[in-house]
Design a protein around this motif. Structure first.
Motif, short mmCIF file in Angstrom:
data_model
loop_
_atom_site.label_atom_id
_atom_site.label_comp_id
_atom_site.label_asym_id
_atom_site.label_seq_id
_atom_site.Cartn_x
_atom_site.Cartn_y
_atom_site.Cartn_z
N UNK A 34 -1.07 -8.44 -0.73
CA UNK A 34 -1.34 -7.17 -0.63
C UNK A 34 -1.04 -6.62 0.76
N UNK A 36 -2.10 -3.16 2.88
CA UNK A 36 -2.95 -1.91 2.98
C UNK A 36 -2.53 -1.12 4.17
N UNK A 38 -3.73 2.08 6.96
CA UNK A 38 -4.88 2.73 7.25
C UNK A 38 -3.95 4.14 8.37
N UNK A 43 -8.90 6.65 5.07
CA UNK A 43 -9.14 5.54 4.52
C UNK A 43 -7.97 4.45 4.09
N UNK A 44 -8.31 3.36 3.95
CA UNK A 44 -7.41 2.24 3.76
C UNK A 44 -6.71 2.67 2.19
N UNK A 46 -3.48 1.34 -0.51
CA UNK A 46 -2.64 0.17 -0.93
C UNK A 46 -1.33 0.52 -0.46
N UNK A 49 1.80 -4.57 -3.42
CA UNK A 49 1.20 -5.78 -3.92
C UNK A 49 2.11 -6.66 -4.68
N UNK A 90 -2.75 -3.73 7.28
CA UNK A 90 -3.43 -5.06 6.88
C UNK A 90 -2.96 -5.59 5.93
N UNK A 94 -6.33 -12.36 -2.32
CA UNK A 94 -7.33 -12.86 -2.94
C UNK A 94 -6.81 -13.96 -4.14
N UNK A 101 -12.70 -10.93 -4.55
CA UNK A 101 -12.57 -10.00 -3.26
C UNK A 101 -11.41 -10.47 -2.34
N UNK A 102 -11.05 -9.43 -1.60
CA UNK A 102 -9.76 -9.57 -0.65
C UNK A 102 -10.29 -10.28 0.46
N UNK A 104 -8.90 -10.24 4.35
CA UNK A 104 -8.04 -9.50 5.13
C UNK A 104 -7.58 -10.21 6.33
N UNK A 105 -6.38 -9.90 6.92
CA UNK A 105 -6.02 -10.18 8.43
C UNK A 105 -6.60 -9.47 9.34
N UNK A 106 -6.31 -9.63 10.42
CA UNK A 106 -6.81 -8.57 11.61
C UNK A 106 -6.36 -7.18 11.88
#
Lengths: 114, 112
Positions: A34, A36, A38, A43-44, A46, A49, A90, A94, A101-102, A104-106
């Protein structure tokens, strides 16, 4: 353990420049991938995917990403960025099991100047 | 369709105090997640519920964090007592289909 690496912490581009954000993951099994986004103050959301099939996936707002299994990569691209693309991006992964759950990268902050 | 709701949006507390966050998922979404996002990092899972049962809480610091999801709908996340390193954005997400998660706006916690 699963992990996600995003190569660029902060990318600065001018409008109309091309964008590529790198993402590599570490996981031995089948994964879902995925991106994402922001936007400032939001908010985050999508962006796109990949579950299976065509490794080139297209998302919203002209973004696309290519899954290269041999490189464990899922890079995000856009041919021509706009000022409104300024945001934090991001990459996430998963395991290909329902409801997991996902990871995430930084994140990569993209700043586009007009 | 209404999105994931969270409250409060911002909270400032002193260390050793307690705090609670609330999440209302999208109607009909059976799976609910709490993530912690520290500044400069991506979100990290704290706990995952399927209906009102816990699926994964392996990364939840159970000596100070607790969460519940009564009746399989709303959820609360509590920190007691808070530490400085708990300063972060706490994100709630929900899903109905196996792999798509929808995120709320988050609660920004500052511990002083």
């Amino acid at each position: 353990a699963q992990s996600v690496s995003q190569h660029n912490h902060h990318v600065i581009l001018s409008e109309a420049a091309s964008l590529e954000l790198g993402c590599n993951y570490s996981y031995g099994g089948t994964v879902n991938l995925f991106w994402y986004v922001q936007y400032p103050g939001q908010h985050l959301q999508l962006l796109l995917k990949y579950f299976s099939g065509d490794p080139l996936v297209k998302g919203i707002k002209g973004f696309e990403a290519e899954f290269i299994k041999s490189k464990f990569s899922f890079n995000l691209r856009k041919p021509s960025v706009q000022w409104s693309d300024t945001a934090e991006y991001f990459c996430a992964v998963n395991a290909n099991q329902a409801g997991t759950a996902l990871i995430f990268g930084k994140g990569t902050t993209l700043s586009v100047s007009s | 369709e209404a999105g994931v709701a969270q409250s409060p949006r911002y909270k400032i507390i002193e260390k050793r105090q307690s705090v609670a966050f609330w999440c209302n998922p999208i109607s009909g979404h059976a799976t609910l997640y709490w993530y912690q996002q520290i500044l400069g990092q991506g979100p990290k899972l704290l706990i995952q519920f399927q209906n009102n049962g816990v699926v994964d809480d392996s990364q939840l610091p159970k000596d100070r964090f607790s969460a519940e999801r009564l009746k399989g709908v709303d959820s609360t996340l509590k920190i007691q007592p808070a530490k400085l390193e708990d300063s972060a954005v706490y994100l709630c997400a929900s899903s109905s289909r196996p792999y798509e998660q929808y995120f709320g706006p988050g609660t920004r916690l500052t511990v002083t």
